[in-house]
Design a protein around this motif. Structure first.
Motif, PDB file in Angstrom:
ATOM      1  N   UNK A 255      41.491  41.559   1.510  1.00 37.08           N
ATOM      2  CA  UNK A 255      42.313  40.942   2.638  1.00 37.08           C
ATOM      3  C   UNK A 255      41.964  41.420   4.048  1.00 37.08           C
ATOM      4  N   UNK A 256      41.582  42.857   3.778  1.00 39.70           N
ATOM      5  CA  UNK A 256      40.992  43.366   5.171  1.00 39.70           C
ATOM      6  C   UNK A 256      39.770  42.933   5.772  1.00 39.70           C
ATOM      7  N   UNK A 257      38.869  42.247   4.948  1.00 41.41           N
ATOM      8  CA  UNK A 257      37.703  41.444   5.451  1.00 41.41           C
ATOM      9  C   UNK A 257      38.116  40.088   5.956  1.00 41.41           C
ATOM     10  N   UNK A 258      39.195  39.679   5.748  1.00 40.23           N
ATOM     11  CA  UNK A 258      39.538  38.243   6.078  1.00 40.23           C
ATOM     12  C   UNK A 258      40.673  38.146   7.027  1.00 40.23           C
ATOM     13  N   UNK A 259      40.715  37.147   7.797  1.00 38.61           N
ATOM     14  CA  UNK A 259      42.130  36.956   8.758  1.00 38.61           C
ATOM     15  C   UNK A 259      42.776  36.040   7.971  1.00 38.61           C
ATOM     16  N   UNK A 260      43.777  36.382   7.563  1.00 38.92           N
ATOM     17  CA  UNK A 260      44.855  35.822   6.660  1.00 38.92           C
ATOM     18  C   UNK A 260      45.648  34.470   7.055  1.00 38.92           C
ATOM     19  N   UNK A 261      45.765  34.428   8.420  1.00 37.36           N
ATOM     20  CA  UNK A 261      46.738  33.462   8.889  1.00 37.36           C
ATOM     21  C   UNK A 261      46.041  32.930  10.059  1.00 37.36           C
ATOM     22  N   UNK A 262      46.213  31.508  10.340  1.00 42.86           N
ATOM     23  CA  UNK A 262      45.718  30.845  11.637  1.00 42.86           C
ATOM     24  C   UNK A 262      46.125  31.485  12.746  1.00 42.86           C
ATOM     25  N   UNK A 263      45.496  31.439  13.702  1.00 38.79           N
ATOM     26  CA  UNK A 263      45.682  31.931  15.195  1.00 38.79           C
ATOM     27  C   UNK A 263      46.653  31.064  15.817  1.00 38.79           C
ATOM     28  N   UNK A 264      47.912  31.598  16.443  1.00 40.95           N
ATOM     29  CA  UNK A 264      49.099  30.793  16.883  1.00 40.95           C
ATOM     30  C   UNK A 264      49.006  31.150  18.260  1.00 40.95           C
ATOM     31  N   UNK A 265      48.988  30.214  19.079  1.00 41.81           N
ATOM     32  CA  UNK A 265      49.341  30.235  20.679  1.00 41.81           C
ATOM     33  C   UNK A 265      50.621  29.695  21.003  1.00 41.81           C
ATOM     34  N   UNK A 266      51.289  30.556  21.698  1.00 36.78           N
ATOM     35  CA  UNK A 266      52.573  30.155  22.058  1.00 36.78           C
ATOM     36  C   UNK A 266      52.515  29.085  23.199  1.00 36.78           C
ATOM     37  N   UNK A 267      53.530  28.268  23.241  1.00 37.19           N
ATOM     38  CA  UNK A 267      53.324  27.090  24.475  1.00 37.19           C
ATOM     39  C   UNK A 267      53.763  27.895  25.784  1.00 37.19           C
ATOM     40  N   UNK A 268      53.208  27.582  26.885  1.00 38.91           N
ATOM     41  CA  UNK A 268      53.352  28.194  28.267  1.00 38.91           C
ATOM     42  C   UNK A 268      53.232  27.315  29.435  1.00 38.91           C
TER      43      UNK A 268
END
Length: 685
Positions: A255-268
């Protein structure tokens, strides 16, 4: 013995299935059958129906093993027989002693068949082979000879490939990566793998380190398939302890070697207008091969959120950690050592156990259970391992506090709060060892933290202890309330110790550190009210059994269960709270309102210094129960049947009047001396 019979593998399988169905029907409807025959005055003797049901079941299981053997011999071309228009006739031994004598040969043949099927999962007959072998594994779960031969022929390595092969055959449909049938097949393989591991631990199968290695270092680094075995396999308490701990550690490293979730960018809002938010997958994400990667050109925000939920549902680290959180021994093995336990503690208290999105989802329930089980058992047989786990966890929490405070701007947006489940675990662990932390903090406030197995004492460092407290206090009044519940009970117990003044001084130091943590976090007076009122809820919701009647110190496994129950309460509060207790609080304050935060100025230091007074009812309770002071009579804040003083008694003027005459000043002073040692000062020290 020695007689061979020609059978059609397909037909003998149908016979086995029908016998199994008959057993199920007799077991389910046997009572009704007897009742009806009795009411009809039938002459048939049904007294032996239960024995007949067992006999049918035994026949079904024997027939299933014959079917397994016949199919595999036919598949391998390793049997004499003949072809007919209706199917092949395969010669097999009929006597079960002879069938069982061939179990090692059958297992080796089936392992070879499985490997061939997994190498070409979409090939003709591959799925049928994978499914048939899962059934044979279930039939032979009590046959160490068969299971050992299967494992030695590479069966565990290939079992760890089964989920991926079934997924390739199933495909991904509406975010479902395994069909229900496939989930059932994976479950049977998982059960067989665990059976092999448990028999090995019991000495019934020769030891082989490659068995566990197949799960900690699977082919093609496919930890998702390993996670699927645990997700659909037995509950954590049934898994082999050593294997579960080893897989848990390997999964945390992965788990430490992987990014487990998609990147999320909030609306602005930007100069050019409104920029909508959305998800972006990391490069070569672990879930891409499962068909769960986002496609912004073909999905709207709701589709994207469904996909994120599917990613979370298929997270192999959550699957394994959830199983680990069902096994106290494995949790202690993972964290209760002076080597890898430190690393794994850091991974489990990491703030990334969350799923970013429009609303951040807390994924920390599994870590909460692992941390709690690992570090709250103070029974003689487990205290050293549990104490070491506690030392590792609290040291990791102190480091995590700095990392959480220093997270970058993006992380502050998508991870706005520390995970609630982890906070609750830290509160419970700190509360469990509160007397040790307070006592060593009094004698050596800046000493080297750790666990001393020679004295069975968890040595605290006040700076690190306060940091751990800050971490669970910051965003989680519920965790703070949980800590209060445990701390109040320990204060009450300390008042009855052989040397109550020293014990109360030690507990006072812990309470002072807790208040210091709240001052450092700019805890508001309103947050303090919320915390106290949630504490009141916890005490009332548990009807006294967790707070008033059960002594926390040295409860061991009971303490683990206690911490777990209180943790559950701190995560979710019942809506229907008893009215009892409302009249003993100052009338301008609702003792159960928990929405005061943000309405008042920061908790000032003068008020913080007076927080020790909230523990006076607990001190009084302990002194009463120990017989040091006589109990009051006719007071609404005292229950003579349980010897319980209400946590809100300090708000009642009659309590203070009674306390002034009860000669408890020395005990109150001892507690205050420890409290003041924590230096709750205007500078925020």
């Amino acid at each position: 013995m020695g007689d061979y019979v020609g059978v059609d593998p397909v037909r003998v399988r149908k016979l086995a299935d029908r016998l199994a169905d008959l057993e199920g029907a007799l077991a389910k409807h046997g009572a009704l059958i007897r009742k009806n025959f009795t009411s009809w005055h039938g002459t048939l003797d049904l007294s032996l129906l239960a024995q007949q049901t067992q006999a049918v079941g035994d026949d079904a299981r024997s027939m299933s093993k014959r079917a397994d053997l016949a199919r595999e011999l036919e598949k391998a071309g390793d049997a004499t027989g003949m072809c007919t228009p209706d199917g092949n006739i395969i010669n097999i031994p009929w006597d079960m002693a002879d069938v069982n004598a061939q179990s090692a040969k059958e297992a080796a043949l089936e392992a070879a068949t499985l490997k061939k099927a997994l190498d070409d999962p979409k090939g003709a007959g591959s799925r049928e082979d994978i499914e048939a072998i899962s059934r044979s594994l279930a039939d032979h779960q009590d046959d160490p000879t068969y299971l050992a031969a299967f494992a030695n022929a590479g069966g565990i390595v290939d079992a760890a490939r089964v989920p991926r092969a079934l997924h390739e055959e199933d495909g991904t449909h509406k975010d479902e990566v395994l069909s229900k049938d496939s989930q059932g097949i994976v479950s049977q393989y998982a059960t067989a793998v665990n059976r092999i591991l448990t028999l090995q631990s019991a000495g019934k199968i020769p030891p082989n380190p490659d068995y566990v290695k197949a799960l900690t270092n699977p082919p093609n680094d496919d930890m998702w398939s390993v996670g699927a075995l645990f997700k659909y396999g037995p509950s954590g308490d049934k898994w082999d302890t050593k294997a579960l701990a080893a897989v848990g550690g390997a999964m945390l490293d992965w788990r430490k070697a992987h990014q487990m979730r998609p990147i999320y960018v909030k609306g602005q809002v930007t100069a050019a207008g409104y920029a909508s938010g959305g998800y972006a997958d990391p490069h070569n994400s672990w879930y891409d091969s499962l068909g769960l990667a986002h496609n912004p050109n073909e999905e709207n925000i709701f589709d994207a959120q469904d996909r994120v939920a599917a990613i979370e549902a298929n997270d192999p680290s959550l699957a394994v950690i959830n199983r680990l959180g069902e096994n106290a021994d494995a949790s202690r093995q993972l964290l209760g050592n002076n080597d890898s336990g430190k690393r794994y503690a850091e991974e489990l208290v990491d703030y990334h156990w969350q799923t970013p999105g429009p609303i951040t989802v807390d994924d920390s329930d599994g870590p909460r259970r692992v941390l709690t089980l690992a570090a709250t058992d103070q029974t003689p047989g487990h205290i050293d391992e549990s104490g070491m786990a506690a030392a590792n966890i609290l040291a990791a929490a102190a480091k995590q506090k700095d990392l959480f405070d220093g997270r970058n701007g993006t992380d502050k947006q998508i991870y706005p709060a520390f995970p609630n489940g982890t906070a609750v675990a830290l509160a419970g662990i700190t509360g469990t060892w509160a007397d040790n932390l307070g006592g060593t903090g009094m004698s050596s406030p800046d000493g080297v933290a750790g666990y001393d197995p020679s004295t069975h004492i968890l040595v605290g460092n006040n700076t690190d202890t306060v940091k751990a407290m800050q971490l669970f206090v910051k965003d989680n009044p519920g965790a703070a309330a949980m800590f209060d519940v445990v701390l109040h009970e320990k204060v009450s117990a300390a008042a009855g110790f052989k040397d109550p003044e020293k014990a109360l001084t030690d507990m006072g130091n812990t309470a002072g550190m807790f208040t210091s943590a709240k001052v450092k976090e700019k805890y508001t007076e309103a947050q303090q009210i919320d915390e106290e009122h949630k504490t009141n809820k916890l005490i009332l919701d548990t009807a006294g059994t967790l707070f008033g009647f059960v002594p926390v110190p040295k409860l061991g496994e009971g303490a683990s269960k206690l911490a777990e129950k209180i943790a559950e309460k701190s995560l979710k509060y019942p809506q229907n709270v008893a009215v009892i207790g409302r009249t003993i609080v100052a009338p301008q304050t609702d003792p159960f309102s928990t929405d005061n935060a943000g309405k008042q100025e920061a908790l000032n230091v003068t008020a913080a210094k007076e927080q020790y007074r909230s523990f006076i009812p607990s001190i009084a309770q302990g002194l009463i129960r120990s017989g040091t002071i006589p109990p009051p009579t006719g007071k609404s804040w005292y229950n003579p049947q349980t010897g319980t003083v209400s946590a809100d008694a300090g708000h009642d003027h009659t309590f203070q009047s009674w306390w002034d005459t009860a000669q408890g000043d020395n005990y109150q002073k001892a507690f205050k001396d420890g409290f003041d040692n924590a230096e709750v000062a205007p500078s925020g020290k």
